[in-house]
Every structure is written in structure tokens, then in C-alpha cells.
Design an enzyme around this catalytic site. Structure first.
Site, PDB file in Angstrom:
ATOM      1  N   GLU A 247       6.124 -16.013  15.606  1.00 23.73           N
ATOM      2  CA  GLU A 247       6.078 -17.102  14.644  1.00 23.73           C
ATOM      3  C   GLU A 247       6.109 -16.529  13.232  1.00 23.73           C
ATOM      4  O   GLU A 247       6.406 -15.339  13.057  1.00 23.73           O
ATOM      5  CB  GLU A 247       4.861 -18.008  14.886  1.00 23.73           C
TER       6      GLU A 247
ATOM      7  N   TRP B 286       0.845  -1.198   0.000  1.00 18.78           N
ATOM      8  CA  TRP B 286       0.000   0.000   0.000  1.00 18.78           C
ATOM      9  C   TRP B 286       0.882   1.250   0.000  1.00 18.78           C
ATOM     10  O   TRP B 286       0.633   2.214   0.729  1.00 18.78           O
ATOM     11  CB  TRP B 286      -0.949  -0.021   1.200  1.00 18.78           C
TER      12      TRP B 286
ATOM     13  N   GLU C 110       4.786 -13.186  12.310  1.00 14.30           N
ATOM     14  CA  GLU C 110       5.527 -12.060  12.889  1.00 14.30           C
ATOM     15  C   GLU C 110       4.714 -11.243  13.896  1.00 14.30           C
ATOM     16  O   GLU C 110       4.907 -10.038  14.011  1.00 14.30           O
ATOM     17  CB  GLU C 110       6.043 -11.130  11.786  1.00 14.30           C
TER      18      GLU C 110
END
Length: 871
Positions: free
Chosen positions: A479, A347, A482
Site C-alpha cells: 500500500e 539520513w 510501501e
């Protein structure tokens, strides 16, 4: 044809440029420092670089125009966009090129030279641009043909070139000005930080009152776009400023069309870079001076050679496979060997300098994923450069900060010897500095896969990472998504594989003590992955499935304090809310199959797949199986339901990566490469018009997990890319690995050292070896596990941490498989390990067996245990 920059050899260009005095232009622009700088959109139309190391320009495009360019490294933004504005002689309209209909193709399917066509049927013009870089220098080239349509002439139009520099990854501190050649020609240059740019054309600028129609301004205040189109603009170029900056600047020049009475004109545009404005200008002049057809041929030839070096995957390699391999190669920084996750910022049009890194950073996990894809494609050399970069540049070499990750006094942030940061700039400076245990493990697996010629010289560094993983796993601060800490099936899978591969490397280096420690931990984690991360009381299906994450803190022995059936709360980031951890599922457990830790037909994998499909899967049609998946339940990483860009909260959509991951699990489950075909076809439907796979695609309207609403904004077609980013390197690599796995009939990047150890694959014997099936009947209690060791290295050399674990699926018969030297007599013995690490041997003398010269054999029998355990 006239030139704004002379077509001169490089030597002749030296000393060619002088700063222009105020008498030539209208002085400094007004409106400092300009509007807030933003990045370019991340949905790219094209991407590329030259294969040669002399050219360090990495370019992208958006809607047919040149968008973000990275220079001098693949992580360093240098520009936002370079586009034409087209008006008419009577100043009745001005068309912005990137808002017109466009089409982007590649004239050569084995090159990253692009042909972009933009046009205005309403106003009767077309632009065709061939886009490539000079293999010999830091310059982007556009071969431009402007065509007047419907009986019009070129002279009926006014053509402007608009450029937005963003040098040294800082859009707020650029300076734009004019340079003059000694023969009075003019050039647009910009300087920011340690980089500069220069724009050169092979035809002149228009002249107004005896001066070239070129200008430098502040974006949104006094730049060319505002002059032509902003507010009460009269659609004429009225401003001609010599200088703007420091600030958010933009540059524009009017290309001479007034004397062109034909229906088309062709010219070259060069955007060159250098450490200084003088150097950039000289590079631009040199790029224009050579025969451009030769430059184009050399660019194509470099990519054709690369494509020809790749595996055809038994004829399954398609055009996307080659495009993705070339794109991954483009993501590799030429100087360092590092690979960034993507050339863009998700974006980006809504992101400013506060988000300096975007995805043009190094993530060890992504890097390992698509370096593995390149190995599978036949490009081990690029992957070897990645491994050397990881262990000599990115790996940390100091201990600083406390165990709670407080590191106020640490110049580079929290660090530990052997650790990899969450992500980083190419020079190794951490950007986000969390610890993700899969990012410690995956480089180990990658190094192992490349073999001793790569890992042996790096072993002193590799063992540091393995030691860090051993000492700090299995719990992870984050994990693979993130966001959360705890015990994750995907992280455990990588950690187990990393330790097994590290043990194999340690044995090869004669470090048996380390190898034993690594395997002991890997075996313990592998035995407990279900107990730590699989619930039996969940709200979906029969209640039995792997969680995305068990958020429990650690007990003293490193295991979770609370099991996956405990009612724990998981704070789902990006606005997902506080949830019972058993509600939050994802497909991360498939990494257990991918890394060889669990078999694809293991019942717990099947139960979890059923829940995955029901909760997160979407089907292309009624009654058809799921072929697309959300990341996890209650995911907020994506556009809002009304179409607003992600701003810290939003709604996650479907990820093509997950389609490829599921396909490979299906190949492993069936043993047939063709099982991946429906998933491969679905991936093809997720691409951009130019063929790139994005990070996310729009979904069907639904309520994920029954309560999380997912809607599409107006105009968003299900299956088409969202505005996050395309291409995403991880997605491209998974597509390539899927094709390679289909060709091989197995998951090609599954580490055989892992799947063989845990009985989840059959590794054919090497020449001179014979396969031995192991089947021993032994009584045990819960928490006890049976091993075999013996007098050969393949059997562990009597080392109880290096022995072969046997599988209890057919208890009381414990089974395994090992390849042994043919014609040799082996001695071996069975032992069991207790949960506390103590060992009990079978009673009686060592067993002895002669391995046949040809064919296989079976080692087996009943086991009676000694009465005394040993440490």
C-alpha cells in the site's frame, strides 16, 4: 583581478588544458581507496537549478554550504559538498564552514538564487555567498565575499576550498587530478563514470615554492580536511598531491589572501560539469568569461517568468507557495520530464553506496501527487510532460517473471505490460520493483485531469495500465507506505478513481466495451470498500473504523478471503512488530474523500476520524484539536528515541503531509475553504528556517496506540524537522494543493468524474445542459444496487455497465444527479444489478421526459421489477 581559469570565450577555451606532470605536484596521494563514502545530510538549506534546459545542474545546500549536486540528470548524484575552511596566518585555528553559525535567505522571493552567510564571531570572519547556476551551461556559481571582522585584514586569514565529488552516483570510483592551462594556470578536476567536474576561481590559488597550493587526496586519509584538521594536523596545508583515485577522493585548494590588505575581497567560484575533464574545464572557463551580473540576472529572470505564470489562488498564494512551486519545478528532470521525490537521501550522512537511490528516484504516486499540485497552480505544461514520461518511458512493455514476482531470468526484473514499478531511475530502470496498485491508478487520474489533448495520443498505453489495474486489483502487493500487502482503503480509493477516469477516457475514444468493464469493477470496489477494510470490532473508540490494511489473501473472485473483523496478524515493518490488524490504523481512508469515492460527511468517515485523532493525532496545546499526525500505529520509520539515525528500525514521527490531507477533508466536510486555515498555519510552523516542509517533524513525547513509546533526543524541539529529508516534494505539493483548495472552497484535485458518479459532489451543468435530480423508490435486497440508463451518452447509452449508480442513503428512495442536454427529450429506464453481475430491469415501457430549456428538473417515481434477471 587574477584568474586561475582565463576569462575567455568558449571557443578560446578549447584545447586549453593539459595534464600536469609529476614535476609540478607531489605525485599520487596515499591512502587508497579512502574511507567509506557517504551521502550528504538530507536536511537542505537551499535547492535550485536554472529554468533553462541548457543547464542540467541541480544543486542543494546544507547549513549554508553547497551540498549534494545532481548532474546530468535529477537522479544522478555528482557531489557531496563544497565548503570553505578558514584558518589564520599563525595556524592557531581552522574553522570548518558547515559547523559555524549560518543564515540562508533568498534576495528575490520569486527566484531560487540564494544568499548564504556563515561566520565565526570567535575568530572574526564572515563569508557571504550568492549561489545560482549559469542558465546557458552546466555550471554552479558562487559569488563569494570574504570579510575580516573586528579590525582584522584579509591577509590575516588563510582560506581553503574543499570539494568532495561523487560523480555518476558512485563515491568509490572517482579520480581527482590537476589540469594545467597552456599559460601554466592550474585547475582541480575529477572524473568518474560518464561525468567530470572542474573547479575554477576568478582569483589565483596561493603559491608555495612556486607551485599552486592545490591537492587531490583520498577522503579520510590524505585529503585536505585530514591535512588541516585530522589527528595531529598542524593546521597548515602540507600536502599537495597531483592525483588520487580511483577511490573516494576529495580536492582542496588554498585561495590567495596573502596580498589582500583590505577588510574584504570578492571573487567567483565555479563548479562545472561535463562528460570529460576537458569538457568540464572548458565549461568552467566559459562560465567565468561572461559578465557574472548578466548571468545572475538571466537566472533570476527565468524564475520570475515562471512564478508570474502561476495562479495567485485569489490572493491566497503566499511566498511558500511560490517557493514550493519553484522547488517542484527543480525536481523535474529537464531532459525527460520525470520528477524525483527529493534531492537527497534520508539520513544521508549515515548512508553509503548501498543506498544508491535515496529519494532521488521516480515514484509514480509522488509524481502524480505533485504534478496535480502544479496543475492546480497553473502549470499544466510540466504535468503534461510528466504524463508523457510515465506512459512512454516508465511504463513496462514486456511480460517477464511469474505471478509470485520471481524474475531471475528477467533482465529488468519482474515486469508486466502496462505496469509501473514501485520506483525507478529516470531512464526507467526499476530500483525497488514491488507492485503498488495506487501507483497504477494515479497516473490514470492525472492523465484524465489534463484532458484529451494529452491523453488521446497516449490512449493505447493508458489503456494498458488500466487493463493491468483491472486484472490485478484490488489487492495490492504494497500500500502507500510501501510495506505490506492486502486490501487498503487508500489503495482502493485510488484504484476506483483510476478505473472511473479510465472509463471516461475510453468512452471518449469510442471504446465502450472497455469503459463498461472499468466501471463495473470500480462500482464493485466502491460498494465493498467498507466490507473489505472497515472493522466493527476494533479496540479503539466504538470499534468501527477503517483499518490501515486488511492483510487477507484473495478469494477466487478477488475479494478478501477474511474480513476486517477477523483476528489477522499484520507484521508491521521497520521493527513495528506483529500486531492484530485491527490495532494498526492510519489516515489512508481520507483518500476515499480526496478521490471522491466517499463523502466527507459519511458516518464511517466521521467514526474513523475520531479514532485517527485519538490514536495518532497530536494537538499544539491542551484542549485544542489535533493538527499533526503519525503515519500509523507502531511506525518504525524514523530516528531512534536516542537520536540515532534510522537503520532499518527506529521510531516514526509526525508527517506534515497528513496535516494537509486532513485539512482538505475538512474543507470537503464543511464546504468552506477557510476550514483549512488552522492546518495551513500549522504547516508553516513545521518548516525549516529557510521555509521548506520536511518529511517528518519531532513530536511530543507519547505512547502511540497506548504502547509504542515515542521520545525526542536531546535538542530536538517538537514541531521542528527531523533528519529524514527536507524538502520532500510530496509535502510541498500538498501545501500548494491546500492553498488552491482553500481558494476554491473544495478539494481542487478531486476527480469530478468520480465524485459525481458516487454522489459526493455537485458538478455544475455545462452551457446548454440542465441538472436533473434523480429520486426513485425501489425495493431491493442486500447486495442489489439500482442504476439508471437511457438513450444519451450521459445516461450510458443503454449499456448496463455504463449506467448511473443511484445512492441508497435514503432507502427505499435511491438518489442521484446528472447533467443532461437542455431542451431534449430523453428515454431512460431503471435496473438493478445483483452481486453476480446479472441485471433485472424495471417492468413496463421506457420512461420519457422532456428536459426544460432552462432550470433543472427531477426524474423520479416508483419502480416495479420484472421477474426475470438477465446477463
Amino acid at each position: 583581478m587574477g584568474m586561475t581559469f582565463l576569462s575567455l570565450p568558449v571557443r578560446a577555451a578549447i584545447g586549453l588544458f593539459l595534464a600536469v606532470g609529476a614535476q609540478a605536484q607531489a605525485g599520487d596521494a596515499f591512502g587508497a581507496p579512502g574511507g567509506d563514502p557517504v551521502h550528504g545530510p538530507a536536511l537542505k538549506s537551499f535547492i535550485g537549478t536554472a529554468t533553462e534546459p541548457a543547464s542540467n545542474v541541480y544543486f542543494t545546500g546544507y547549513r549554508g554550504i553547497v551540498s549534494e549536486i545532481y548532474y546530468p540528470a535529477a537522479d544522478t548524484l555528482a557531489s557531496v559538498d563544497l565548503q570553505f575552511l578558514v584558518g589564520d596566518r599563525g595556524a592557531t585555528f581552522v574553522d570548518e564552514e558547515k559547523r559555524q553559525p549560518y543564515r540562508v535567505t533568498r534576495p528575490d522571493a520569486r527566484s531560487l538564487r540564494w544568499l548564504a552567510t556563515t561566520s565565526s564571531p570567535e575568530h572574526g570572519w564572515r563569508l557571504d555567498k550568492e549561489i545560482f547556476t549559469d542558465p546557458a551551461r552546466d555550471a554552479l556559481i558562487q559569488r563569494v565575499t570574504f570579510t575580516a571582522l573586528d579590525g582584522r585584514r584579509v591577509s590575516d586569514f588563510r582560506l581553503y576550498l574543499l570539494f568532495k565529488p561523487y560523480l555518476s552516483a558512485n563515491g568509490r570510483d572517482d579520480t581527482a587530478f590537476v589540469l594545467r592551462r597552456r599559460d601554466s594556470g592550474m585547475a582541480l578536476v575529477a572524473q568518474g563514470g560518464r561525468s567530470a567536474s572542474a573547479i575554477a576561481l576568478s582569483r589565483p590559488w596561493s603559491m608555495v615554492a612556486g607551485q599552486p597550493a592545490i591537492s587531490n587526496g583520498y577522503a579520510g586519509r590524505s585529503d585536505g580536511w585530514t591535512d588541516l584538521l585530522g589527528g595531529a594536523a598542524d593546521k597548515r596545508m602540507d600536502w599537495r598531491f597531483e592525483r588520487a583515485g580511483p577511490g573516494n577522493v576529495a580536492q582542496m585548494g588554498q585561495v590567495a589572501t596573502e596580498q589582500e590588505t583590505g577588510q574584504s575581497m570578492t571573487f567567483d567560484v565555479v563548479l562545472a560539469f561535463g562528460a570529460t575533464a576537458q569538457a568540464a574545464g572548458e565549461t568552467a572557463s566559459a562560465a567565468l568569461s561572461g559578465p557574472m551580473d548578466d548571468t545572475r540576472r538571466r537566472f533570476d529572470a527565468g524564475w520570475r517568468r515562471y512564478a508570474a505564470s502561476l495562479s495567485t489562488q485569489r490572493g491566497l498564494a503566499d511566498d511558500r507557495y511560490y517557493l514550493y512551486a519553484m522547488t517542484l519545478k527543480t525536481l523535474q528532470d529537464k531532459a525527460s520530464g520525470a520528477m524525483v521525490a527529493g534531492l537527497g537521501t534520508p539520513w544521508g550522512e549515515s548512508q553509503n553506496d548501498a543506498n544508491a537511490g535515496g529519494y532521488h528516484l521516480v515514484w509514480p504516486r509522488d509524481l502524480a501527487k505533485y504534478a496535480n499540485a502544479l496543475i492546480s497552480a497553473g502549470d499544466s505544461a510540466s504535468a503534461a510532460r510528466v504524463v508523457r514520461y510515465l506512459f512512454t518511458r516508465l511504463q513496462q512493455q514486456t511480460d517477464c517473471g511469474d505471478p509470485a514476482f520471481r524474475a531471475e531470468a528477467c533482465p529488468g526484473g519482474f515486469s508486466r505490460i502496462g505496469r509501473f514499478p514501485q520506483n525507478a531511475w529516470i531512464d526507467g530502470r526499476p530500483y525497488w520493483n514491488a507492485t503498488q496498485m495506487d501507483e497504477q491508478a494515479m497516473p490514470l487520474v492525472l492523465a484524465w485531469r489534463l484532458g484529451a489533448s494529452v491523453y488521446a495520443p497516449l490512449w493505447p498505453r493508458i489503456r494498458q495500465t488500466a487493463d493491468y489495474l483491472l486484472a490485478n486489483g484490488p489487492r495490492t502487493q504494497q500500500e502507500r507506505w510501501e510495506e505490506n500487502d492486502g486490501y487498503s482503503p487508500s489503495t482502493l480509493a485510488a484504484g476506483i478513481a483510476g478505473l472511473v477516469c479510465a472509463a471516461d477516457m475510453a468512452r471518449a475514444q469510442g471504446d465502450l466495451a472497455r469503459a463498461g468493464r472499468y466501471l463495473a469493477a470500480a462500482d464493485r470496489w466502491q460498494r465493498n470498500v467498507e466490507r473489505w477494510t472497515m472493522t466493527t470490532t476494533g479496540p479503539y473508540g466504538n470499534g468501527r473504523y477503517f483499518l490501515r490494511l486488511n492483510p487477507s489473501p484473495s478469494a477466487p473472485d478477488g475479494s478478501p478471503r477474511f474480513g476486517p473483523d477477523s483476528p489477522q496478524r499484520l507484521e508491521v515493518k521497520n521493527g513495528g512488530g506483529s500486531r492484530d490488524a485491527r490495532e494498526v490504523v492510519d489516515g489512508g481512508f481520507l483518500e476515499l474523500v480526496r478521490f471522491g469515492v466517499k463523502g466527507a460527511n459519511d458516518p464511517v468517515i466521521g467514526e474513523s476520524l475520531a479514532v485517527l485523532d485519538r490514536v495518532l493525532g497530536q494537538s499544539p496545546g491542551s484542549g485544542l484539536p489535533a493538527l499533526a499526525w503519525f503515519r500509523y500505529a507502531f511506525d518504525g520509520y524514523g530516528e531512534h528515541n536516542d537520536g540515532r539515525p534510522y537503520d532499518g528500525t527506529g521510531v516514526g514521527r509526525l508527517w506534515p503531509i497528513l496535516t494537509a490531507e486532513r485539512a482538505m477533508a475538512e474543507i470537503a466536510r464543511t464546504g468552506r475553504g477557510s476550514a483549512g486555515a488552522p492546518y495551513l498555519a500549522q504547516l508553516g510552523r513545521f518548516t525549516t528556517p529557510e521555509g521548506f516542509l520536511p518529511e517528518q517533524v519531532w513530536s511530543l513525547a507519547t505512547r502511540v496506540a497506548g504502547s509504542w513509546p515515542v521520545l525526542n533526543p536531546a535538542g530536538a524541539a517538537p514541531g521542528s524537522p527531523t533528519g529524514s529529508i527536507a524538502p520532500l516534494g510530496w509535502a510541498l505539493g500538498e501545501y500548494m494543493t491546500l492553498i488552491a483548495s482553500m481558494a476554491a472552497g473544495r478539494i481542487v484535485d478531486m476527480p469530478q468524474a468520480v465524485c459525481q458518479r458516487y454522489g459526493n459532489c455537485v458538478v455544475p451543468p455545462a452551457p446548454g445542459d440542465a441538472a436533473a435530480e434523480l429520486a426513485f423508490t425501489a425495493q431491493t435486497r442486500p447486495g442489489q444496487h439500482v442504476y439508471l440508463t437511457g438513450n444519451l451518452p450521459a445516461l450510458g447509452g443503454w449499456h448496463t455497465d455504463l449506467g448511473i449508480p443511484l445512492d441508497a442513503k435514503t432507502y427505499p428512495v435511491w438518489r442521484g444527479r446528472v447533467n443532461l442536454p437542455a431542451g431534449k427529450t430523453v428515454e431512460y429506464k431503471i435496473y438493478r444489478k445483483n452481486e453476480d453481475g446479472s441485471v433485472v430491469w424495471e417492468a413496463g415501457p421506457n420512461r420519457r421526459t422532456a428536459i426544460p430549456v432552462s432550470g433543472g428538473t427531477v426524474l423520479g417515481g416508483s419502480v416495479v421489477w420484472e421477474s426475470v434477471s438477465r446477463r
